[in-house]
Design an enzyme around this catalytic site. Structure first.
Site, short mmCIF file in Angstrom:
data_model
loop_
_atom_site.label_atom_id
_atom_site.label_comp_id
_atom_site.label_asym_id
_atom_site.label_seq_id
_atom_site.Cartn_x
_atom_site.Cartn_y
_atom_site.Cartn_z
N LYS A 1 48.50 35.12 42.17
CA LYS A 1 49.13 33.80 42.14
C LYS A 1 50.44 33.83 42.91
O LYS A 1 51.25 34.75 42.73
CB LYS A 1 49.36 33.39 40.68
CG LYS A 1 49.87 31.99 40.46
CD LYS A 1 49.96 31.72 38.96
CE LYS A 1 50.42 30.31 38.64
NZ LYS A 1 50.47 30.08 37.17
N SER B 1 48.19 26.03 36.09
CA SER B 1 48.81 26.18 37.39
C SER B 1 48.21 27.31 38.22
O SER B 1 48.50 27.44 39.40
CB SER B 1 50.31 26.42 37.22
OG SER B 1 50.54 27.60 36.44
N SER C 1 47.29 27.67 31.73
CA SER C 1 47.30 27.83 33.18
C SER C 1 46.43 28.95 33.72
O SER C 1 46.19 29.02 34.92
CB SER C 1 48.74 28.03 33.68
OG SER C 1 49.49 26.86 33.51
#
Length: 478
Positions: free
Chosen positions: A80, A155, A179
């Site tokens: 990420k 996210s 997330s």
């Protein structure tokens, strides 16, 4: 090679059945063919990955059965973009950080690299990792691996889409309200939010305060369940920098017996009615576990339906967005100007971030007695859920529907309740894929366990993968 687990690939590389270069090249080829439609990986390091793969192959050849090789040697992964990866962009989707390039890798990333993993690139996130759709003004929007018209979640949506499409056997994400688990659910893969404060957040941006660190979990998304625990073992534990991380003895999923395990099915626990296909999927999961010898118990948890207010209160205590933006170098105008720019379409921020700023502005007027009630409600929910789980697990829906169309979650924070529950109370939880619905979209269920009993949730995920097949590679020619 693009469907195997990380453990299978690592074993094949160590034995010489496959070369690390072969494995890396196969994944790069898939990324180059499919990523333009998904926008999951936003910056790549292919040449560096090839060089690291060649070095891994040389190390295998030199060892010749003598040297003990790192457990993940030669296995590709993704990370990420909110984690620092040396030499890669580290913007977290914020325009104020558009030129930031990481000098050093985050602790969790470096631990993966030290274990032999090879990062192929960094993946998209929502702006400042603050919403469940991965769209931001730096990298744009990520599409779902199964249907480009639908969200990949957030996210860690770039991670979800990347792993769901087969770009890597696993990847590193974060989860403060779902997330990891929502992108895993929407993209048909496994995702694990660890027990609170188990993995260091050093090198992650935004950096949480102590309250936020207890809710934020850094952990894996993986196409195969067997990779979840090795990944967690690799990244967990204190690093001497993040003072919020605790030492924990991680158990072994292989030592967990499904025979006699208490499996709780939550009733009356969601604010929004859950779609029939997801209710049925959870029932099928419970039946499969019962057939494996588990004890199925239904427990009514109506108090969980009010979890949103204490969760939002906890998020406010985790740090202000305006302060975060200004620390990052942004100039944030007053509330009125923000609204005017948004109406005119001139705002440098995404709608979810603007709405978060608006709610933060309103929160300054919330009476202290309301905040005290929220804290009391948080303690009550934690006690009831922890008591219901005991030394077993809880089957809980991840979301009210399968992956929604783009934009359908904006302004609807109540959608987070089924996942945010476990961030609020700090329990480990694994998202498990349960096949596809008639439209070809992933179904799934959350498996929550007691604190520091991550291995129990993961053991149940492994059992359900045996029953349902786990990740179903998507058709990538849509």
């Amino acid at each position: 090679m693009t469907e195997s687990s990380a453990l299978e690939l690592a074993a094949a590389i160590r034995s010489g059945e496959l070369s690390a270069r072969q494995v890396v090249e196969e994944h790069i080829a898939l990324i180059e063919a499919v990523n333009p439609r998904l926008n999951a990986i936003v910056a790549t390091r292919f040449e560096a990955a090839r060089a690291e793969a060649d070095a891994a192959d040389a190390r295998v050849a030199a060892a010749d059965g003598g040297e003990e090789l790192p457990p993940l040697l030669g296995v590709p992964c993704t990370v990420k973009e909110s984690f620092a990866v040396a030499g890669m962009p580290h913007t977290s989707g914020s325009l104020a950080r558009a030129d930031v390039v990481a000098e050093h890798s985050a602790t969790a990333v470096q631990r993966l690299v030290d274990a032999g993993a090879i990062p192929l690139g960094v993946t998209n996130t929502s702006e400042l990792t603050l919403w469940i759709e991965s769209q931001n003004p730096v990298w744009g929007r990520t599409n779902n691996a199964y249907d480009a018209r639908r969200t990949a979640g957030g996210s860690s949506g770039g991670e979800g889409a990347a792993v769901g499409a087969g770009f890597a056997p696993f990847g590193l994400g974060t989860d403060i309200g779902g997330s990891i688990r929502l992108p895993a659910f929407f993209n048909g893969v496994f995702g694990h939010k660890p027990t609170g404060a188990l993995v260091p957040h050093t090198g992650h941006y935004p950096s949480p305060n102590e309250r936020g660190a207890a809710m934020l979990g850094s952990g894996p998304l993986a196409r195969r369940a067997e990779d979840l625990m090795p990944f967690l073992r690799t990244v967990a534990g204190p690093d001497g920098i993040d003072r919020t991380v605790h030492e924990a003895e991680l158990g072994d999923p292989a030592e967990v017996s499904i025979e006699g395990l208490r499996v709780v099915v939550s009733d009356d626990a969601t604010l929004i009615p859950v779609a029939l296909e997801l209710r049925n999927a959870r029932i099928h999961a419970a039946r499969a576990l019962r057939e494996a010898g588990a004890e199925i118990v239904r427990v009514s948890l109506p108090g969980v339906r009010s979890v949103l207010q204490p969760y939002l209160n906890a998020m406010r205590e985790s740090g202000g967005i305006r302060e975060l933006l200004t620390e990052g170098g942004a100039t944030v105008p007053g509330f009125g100007r923000l609204v005017a720019d948004a109406v005119r379409g001139r705002s440098p921020y995404t709608t979810p971030l603007l709405m978060t700023l608006a709610s933060e502005n309103v929160a300054t007027y919330i009476p202290e007695r309301v905040q005290r009630r929220a804290l009391a409600a948080e303690r009550e929910v934690a006690e009831r859920v922890t008591e219901a789980i005991g030394d077993g697990v809880l089957l809980h829906p991840p979301f009210a529907r399968v992956a929604p169309r783009h934009g359908r979650t904006v302004g609807r924070p109540w959608m987070l309740a089924p996942t945010a529950l476990f961030n609020l109370i700090g329990l480990p939880v694994t998202e498990v894929p349960l096949g596809l619905n008639e439209a070809g979209l992933p179904l799934g269920v959350q498996i929550a366990a007691g604190r520091d009993r991550d291995h129990v949730a993961i053991a149940v995920a492994v059992e359900l993968e045996r029953s349902f097949g786990g990740w179903v590679p998507p058709r990538l020619d849509y």
